[in-house]
Design an enzyme around this catalytic site. Structure first.
Site, PDB file in Angstrom:
ATOM      1  N   ILE A  65     -13.004  -6.942 -16.552  1.00  0.00           N
ATOM      2  CA  ILE A  65     -12.110  -8.098 -16.516  1.00  0.00           C
ATOM      3  C   ILE A  65     -12.928  -9.378 -16.553  1.00  0.00           C
ATOM      4  O   ILE A  65     -13.848  -9.570 -15.748  1.00  0.00           O
ATOM      5  CB  ILE A  65     -11.238  -8.094 -15.230  1.00  0.00           C
ATOM      6  CG1 ILE A  65     -10.595  -6.712 -14.993  1.00  0.00           C
ATOM      7  CG2 ILE A  65     -10.155  -9.167 -15.319  1.00  0.00           C
ATOM      8  CD1 ILE A  65      -9.909  -6.576 -13.633  1.00  0.00           C
ATOM      9  N   CYS A  66     -12.611 -10.239 -17.507  1.00  0.00           N
ATOM     10  CA  CYS A  66     -13.130 -11.609 -17.462  1.00  0.00           C
ATOM     11  C   CYS A  66     -11.920 -12.522 -17.602  1.00  0.00           C
ATOM     12  O   CYS A  66     -10.786 -12.069 -17.447  1.00  0.00           O
ATOM     13  CB  CYS A  66     -14.200 -11.838 -18.520  1.00  0.00           C
ATOM     14  SG  CYS A  66     -13.644 -11.702 -20.229  1.00  0.00           S
ATOM     15  N   GLY A  67     -12.131 -13.794 -17.896  1.00  0.00           N
ATOM     16  CA  GLY A  67     -10.986 -14.702 -17.938  1.00  0.00           C
ATOM     17  C   GLY A  67      -9.975 -14.309 -18.998  1.00  0.00           C
ATOM     18  O   GLY A  67      -8.774 -14.204 -18.746  1.00  0.00           O
TER      19      GLY A  67
END
Ligand code: RB5
Length: 149
Positions: A65-67
């Site tokens: 998960i990133c932005g």
């Protein structure tokens, strides 16, 4: 099923919620960080170790998960043996495994809410690769390219 999870600052809050939910649901989850919320951290520092653990079998499947989920998918796919994709809909969450043997799902912590993320992850975890002749033929072409680098 042993799962791995990783996030940068853009996905940290969602990662913590997902980790808690998966653990409460009985899954074994290895957390590759970030272990603190640091707005200056970089997604490859967490996503690449996760992707390597998926590639070597330490974790059966991974969640990055990133932005936006974009950087995480770019980084994860640089690791040989990883088939990662940014997923925002339920169909792709299971069909990506069934047809394409996706072994790492990428999510945008600034894009999806907790409940949608849970639904996408559950569809991903429950799905199995079908491995039909046409699926293997396509993946063989991808693997051949990967090996030729
Ligand atoms: C970090 O601000 C953000 O760029 C990152 O989390 C991600 O969205 C990159 O794809």
């Amino acid at each position: 099923m042993k799962l791995g999870i990783a996030a940068d600052h853009g996905g940290y809050v969602l990662k913590e919620a997902i980790k808690q939910w998966l653990t409460a649901s009985g899954y074994e989850v290895k957390d590759f960080g970030a272990h603190v919320l640091d707005n200056a951290d970089d997604y490859p520092d967490f996503v690449v170790p996760l992707a390597q653990a998926v590639a070597d079998g330490t974790c059966e499947r991974g969640i990055a998960i990133c932005g936006s989920g974009v950087g995480a998918s770019i980084a994860a796919n640089k690791v040989v043996g990883v088939r990662a994709a940014l997923v925002v809909d339920g169909f792709s969450a299971h069909q990506g495994v069934e047809d394409d043997d996706m072994n790492l799902i990428c999510l945008g912590g600034r894009v999806v809410g907790n409940k949608l993320a849970e639904e996408l992850i559950m569809a991903f975890i429950k799905a199995n690769y079908i491995g039909g002749e046409r699926h293997r033929r396509r993946l063989d072409k991808v693997s051949k390219l990967e090996r030729s680098r």
